[in-house]
Design a protein around this motif. Structure first.
Motif, mmCIF file in Angstrom:
data_model
loop_
_atom_site.group_PDB
_atom_site.id
_atom_site.type_symbol
_atom_site.label_atom_id
_atom_site.label_comp_id
_atom_site.label_asym_id
_atom_site.label_seq_id
_atom_site.Cartn_x
_atom_site.Cartn_y
_atom_site.Cartn_z
ATOM 1 N N ARG A 227 0.838 -1.201 0.000
ATOM 2 C CA ARG A 227 0.000 0.000 0.000
ATOM 3 C C ARG A 227 0.873 1.251 0.000
ATOM 4 O O ARG A 227 1.919 1.283 0.642
ATOM 5 C CB ARG A 227 -0.882 0.017 1.256
ATOM 6 C CG ARG A 227 -1.850 -1.143 1.377
ATOM 7 C CD ARG A 227 -3.089 -0.941 0.524
ATOM 8 N NE ARG A 227 -3.805 -2.203 0.282
ATOM 9 C CZ ARG A 227 -4.740 -2.713 1.092
ATOM 10 N NH1 ARG A 227 -5.064 -2.096 2.203
ATOM 11 N NH2 ARG A 227 -5.344 -3.836 0.776
ATOM 12 N N ARG A 228 0.392 2.253 -0.727
ATOM 13 C CA ARG A 228 1.075 3.546 -0.725
ATOM 14 C C ARG A 228 0.069 4.609 -0.325
ATOM 15 O O ARG A 228 -1.138 4.448 -0.561
ATOM 16 C CB ARG A 228 1.638 3.865 -2.120
ATOM 17 C CG ARG A 228 2.725 2.906 -2.601
ATOM 18 C CD ARG A 228 3.233 3.319 -3.977
ATOM 19 N NE ARG A 228 2.151 3.638 -4.901
ATOM 20 C CZ ARG A 228 1.481 2.730 -5.625
ATOM 21 N NH1 ARG A 228 1.785 1.443 -5.529
ATOM 22 N NH2 ARG A 228 0.513 3.111 -6.435
ATOM 23 N N TYR A 229 0.563 5.712 0.222
ATOM 24 C CA TYR A 229 -0.347 6.725 0.740
ATOM 25 C C TYR A 229 -1.266 7.293 -0.344
ATOM 26 O O TYR A 229 -2.439 7.573 -0.084
ATOM 27 C CB TYR A 229 0.430 7.849 1.443
ATOM 28 C CG TYR A 229 -0.511 8.890 1.984
ATOM 29 C CD1 TYR A 229 -1.423 8.550 2.987
ATOM 30 C CD2 TYR A 229 -0.550 10.180 1.455
ATOM 31 C CE1 TYR A 229 -2.332 9.464 3.459
ATOM 32 C CE2 TYR A 229 -1.464 11.097 1.921
ATOM 33 C CZ TYR A 229 -2.350 10.739 2.924
ATOM 34 O OH TYR A 229 -3.264 11.642 3.384
ATOM 35 N N GLU A 230 -0.742 7.421 -1.598
ATOM 36 C CA GLU A 230 -1.532 8.000 -2.699
ATOM 37 C C GLU A 230 -2.810 7.208 -2.971
ATOM 38 O O GLU A 230 -3.755 7.726 -3.562
ATOM 39 C CB GLU A 230 -0.726 8.069 -4.014
ATOM 40 C CG GLU A 230 0.615 8.737 -3.909
ATOM 41 C CD GLU A 230 1.674 7.764 -3.396
ATOM 42 O OE1 GLU A 230 2.062 7.929 -2.226
ATOM 43 O OE2 GLU A 230 2.087 6.858 -4.127
ATOM 44 N N MET A 231 -2.834 5.947 -2.530
ATOM 45 C CA MET A 231 -4.002 5.110 -2.807
ATOM 46 C C MET A 231 -5.282 5.655 -2.186
ATOM 47 O O MET A 231 -6.374 5.321 -2.653
ATOM 48 C CB MET A 231 -3.760 3.684 -2.316
ATOM 49 C CG MET A 231 -2.776 2.934 -3.173
ATOM 50 S SD MET A 231 -2.477 1.314 -2.466
ATOM 51 C CE MET A 231 -1.314 0.665 -3.658
ATOM 52 N N VAL A 232 -5.149 6.488 -1.159
ATOM 53 C CA VAL A 232 -6.368 7.048 -0.541
ATOM 54 C C VAL A 232 -7.084 7.993 -1.517
ATOM 55 O O VAL A 232 -8.242 8.349 -1.309
ATOM 56 C CB VAL A 232 -6.098 7.801 0.796
ATOM 57 C CG1 VAL A 232 -5.430 6.881 1.794
ATOM 58 C CG2 VAL A 232 -5.276 9.052 0.578
ATOM 59 N N LEU A 233 -6.388 8.392 -2.583
ATOM 60 C CA LEU A 233 -7.013 9.279 -3.574
ATOM 61 C C LEU A 233 -7.674 8.492 -4.710
ATOM 62 O O LEU A 233 -8.400 9.065 -5.509
ATOM 63 C CB LEU A 233 -5.958 10.238 -4.154
ATOM 64 C CG LEU A 233 -5.204 11.086 -3.132
ATOM 65 C CD1 LEU A 233 -4.019 11.779 -3.789
ATOM 66 C CD2 LEU A 233 -6.143 12.110 -2.503
ATOM 67 N N SER A 234 -7.413 7.181 -4.755
ATOM 68 C CA SER A 234 -7.915 6.388 -5.880
ATOM 69 C C SER A 234 -9.425 6.186 -5.796
ATOM 70 O O SER A 234 -10.029 6.288 -4.720
ATOM 71 C CB SER A 234 -7.210 5.029 -5.894
ATOM 72 O OG SER A 234 -7.628 4.277 -4.782
ATOM 73 N N SER A 235 -10.043 5.913 -6.941
ATOM 74 C CA SER A 235 -11.491 5.734 -6.952
ATOM 75 C C SER A 235 -11.891 4.446 -6.230
ATOM 76 O O SER A 235 -12.913 4.412 -5.543
ATOM 77 C CB SER A 235 -12.020 5.729 -8.389
ATOM 78 O OG SER A 235 -11.360 4.722 -9.115
ATOM 79 N N SER A 236 -11.060 3.378 -6.346
ATOM 80 C CA SER A 236 -11.448 2.136 -5.657
ATOM 81 C C SER A 236 -11.422 2.322 -4.140
ATOM 82 O O SER A 236 -12.258 1.767 -3.431
ATOM 83 C CB SER A 236 -10.570 0.961 -6.095
ATOM 84 O OG SER A 236 -9.230 1.339 -6.146
ATOM 85 N N PHE A 237 -10.471 3.124 -3.641
ATOM 86 C CA PHE A 237 -10.437 3.421 -2.209
ATOM 87 C C PHE A 237 -11.724 4.121 -1.794
ATOM 88 O O PHE A 237 -12.394 3.719 -0.840
ATOM 89 C CB PHE A 237 -9.220 4.305 -1.876
ATOM 90 C CG PHE A 237 -9.074 4.649 -0.416
ATOM 91 C CD1 PHE A 237 -8.321 3.853 0.435
ATOM 92 C CD2 PHE A 237 -9.714 5.770 0.124
ATOM 93 C CE1 PHE A 237 -8.195 4.170 1.779
ATOM 94 C CE2 PHE A 237 -9.593 6.080 1.472
ATOM 95 C CZ PHE A 237 -8.822 5.274 2.295
#
Lengths: 257, 248
Positions: A227-237
């Motif tokens: 996991r990377r922090y940028e993933m919180v911006l992704s649509s699936s998140f």
């Protein structure tokens, strides 16, 4: 796949009337981070206390690696919301304390090296001789994690471990836990009421109902590892987060009525 | 300013007391035999030390205090931990202890003498009882108020029952235990003075009872001052030891 922790039709009644859990079933698989998410008062901590062996179920089965759980033990390391370190012991002594409490059945040299290894791994080098009151909240939790890892537990049970930390420390502890998991792949049961935290950390999320608690839904997290922090911006998140939010909202309504 | 007030203010109060004392003596309110002058007491004080008499009495009292105190503290701490930790032991033993506790220490003396005769033993017995109760009560309190989460953490780490008591419950209750130990030591001094009224030929308490019989009031006062000073000294030693232990 063989499960690590297994709960079947578990009911827990406190006193005469308070039913905390009713017919709860769930399983935790090896090497995953499983999050247990629910509104406050839903019995999340009761689930953890049953697995830890602090409490026993009124009915139903609670098993670790296929064997029923009867009492607490070092094979299930618990990280409490408050750090629960022994205030009269320094960092090193706190981490090595398990061996002393068990009567030193482990190999002295190997255990000593293991203590050193986890002090390094947790970024506690240089703080070996500090006492808990001299440490920040985040550092105290890292000591608490080292204290259970040194016993090589089958699972780590975390009861809202970062809930009392400030927002920035919480984020850095989440990142820290993810890095640690990438290295060790220990099975973790992580209890939280924070939806974002559950989605960011978990492989799968059990959403609980309001009291009496049982599992309402099992949500797989569609995010890759590491996991990377940028993933919180992704649509699936965000989609996962929204889906869970709806489930929780239903429960808080039920709870009020 | 702070330094001077620490030294100066007590000097004023102590000086004031001695001055009033001297004025009462000079005014002749009481006969010299009953109310000796400060200077007479000072001279007796010097003789008491220089003649070595002081040390004979001091060792006799200290021997009784430490023997009785160690036994009382051991019983108080160990029973206190058991009563505080195990509900069953509490139900069994606590009512008995609470029933015995209101009996004043001095009321035990006749029985102590009947049981143990003359010599050190009745005094030691009295000190055991005097030291036991405050240490016991504070230990129970400390054990009961041990944070439950620390007990859970210890169980989680695999603590066996007696190791839990020794390595977790005892250190967690230590601040309260040390409070009890200080109170217990204070009472040990009370007990030693009472017990030395009868059946012994040495001791600081004996010295003042003996001096009173011969109306050596100056010596009575000297003895009182020494007992007070020794009580303060032992308390300070315990205080500094406990603050060192509690540092961690």
């Amino acid at each position: 796949m063989e499960n690590k922790i297994f709960l079947k039709e578990v009911t827990k009644v406190f006193g005469e009337k308070t039913t905390a859990l009713e017919g709860l079933s769930m399983e935790v698989f090896p090497n995953e981070i499983l999050c247990l998410l629910g509104p406050s008062g839903c019995g999340k901590s009761t689930v953890l206390n049953l697995i830890a062996g602090f409490e026993s179920p009124t009915s139903g089965e609670v098993c670790l690696e296929g064997r029923p759980i009867v009492r607490p033990g070092p094979d299930r390391g618990v990280i409490f919301q408050e750090h629960a370190l022994f205030p009269w012991l320094n960092v090193e002594q706190n981490i090595a304390f398990g061996k002393k409490l068990r009567g030193g059945v482990e190999d002295e040299v190997r255990y000593g090296e293991s203590v050193k290894k986890y002090i390094e791994l947790m970024g506690l080098g240089g703080f070996e001789h500090h006492y808990p009151r001299q440490l920040s909240g985040g550092m105290k939790q890292r000591v608490a994690i080292a204290r259970v890892l040194v016993n090589e537990p089958a699972v780590i049970l975390m009861d809202e471990p970062f809930a009392s930390l400030d927002a920035q420390t919480r984020l850095s502890m989440q990142m820290f836990l993810l890095e640690l998991w990438e290295r060790l792949r220990t099975t973790i049961l992580f209890i939280t009421h924070d939806i974002e935290e559950a989605v960011f950390l978990g492989d799968r999320i059990y959403v609980m109902t309001a009291r009496p608690g049982k599992t309402k839904a099992l949500i797989p997290v569609p995010l890759e590892r590491p996991r990377r922090y940028e993933m919180v911006l992704s649509s699936s998140f965000n989609e996962t987060k929204a889906r869970i939010f709806e489930l929780i909202k239903e429960e808080t309504k039920t709870f009020r009525n | 300013m702070k330094r001077t007030s620490v030294i100066l203010f007590p000097l004023i109060s102590f000086g004031g007391l001695i001055l009033i004392w001297q004025l009462v003596v000079t005014a002749g309110v009481f006969p010299e035999l009953v109310m000796p002058a400060p200077w007479t007491v000072a001279k007796t004080f010097y003789r008491f030390f220089a003649g070595g008499e002081f040390f004979v009495h001091l060792w006799a009292s200290l021997g009784r205090i430490f023997t009785g105190f160690l036994i009382g503290a051991f019983l108080g701490v160990s029973l206190g931990i058991l009563v505080g930790h195990f509900r069953l032991v509490e139900r069994l033993i606590d009512p008995l202890i609470q029933a015995l506790r209101p009996i004043p220490i001095a009321a035990w003396l006749p029985l102590a003498i009947v049981w143990f005769g003359i010599g050190d033993k009745p005094g030691i017995f009295l000190i055991v009882i005097g030291a036991f109760f405050p240490i016991f009560i504070n230990t129970v309190h400390g054990v009961k108020f041990t944070q439950p989460i620390l007990l859970r953490a210890a169980h989680m780490l695999g603590a066996t029952s007696w190791r839990l008591l020794l390595y977790v419950v005892l250190p967690a209750a230590l601040p309260n235990i040390l409070t009890g130990i200080r109170i217990g030591m204070g009472l040990a001094w009370v007990c030693v003075v009472i017990s030395e009224l009868l059946g012994v030929t040495a001791g600081l308490g004996f010295a003042i009872w003996d001096a009173q019989v011969y109306l050596h009031t100056d010596k009575v006062i000297v003895g009182m001052i020494v007992i007070g000073a020794m009580g303060t000294l032992t308390d300070r030693i315990l205080l500094s030891l406990s603050s060192r232990w509690l540092k961690g």
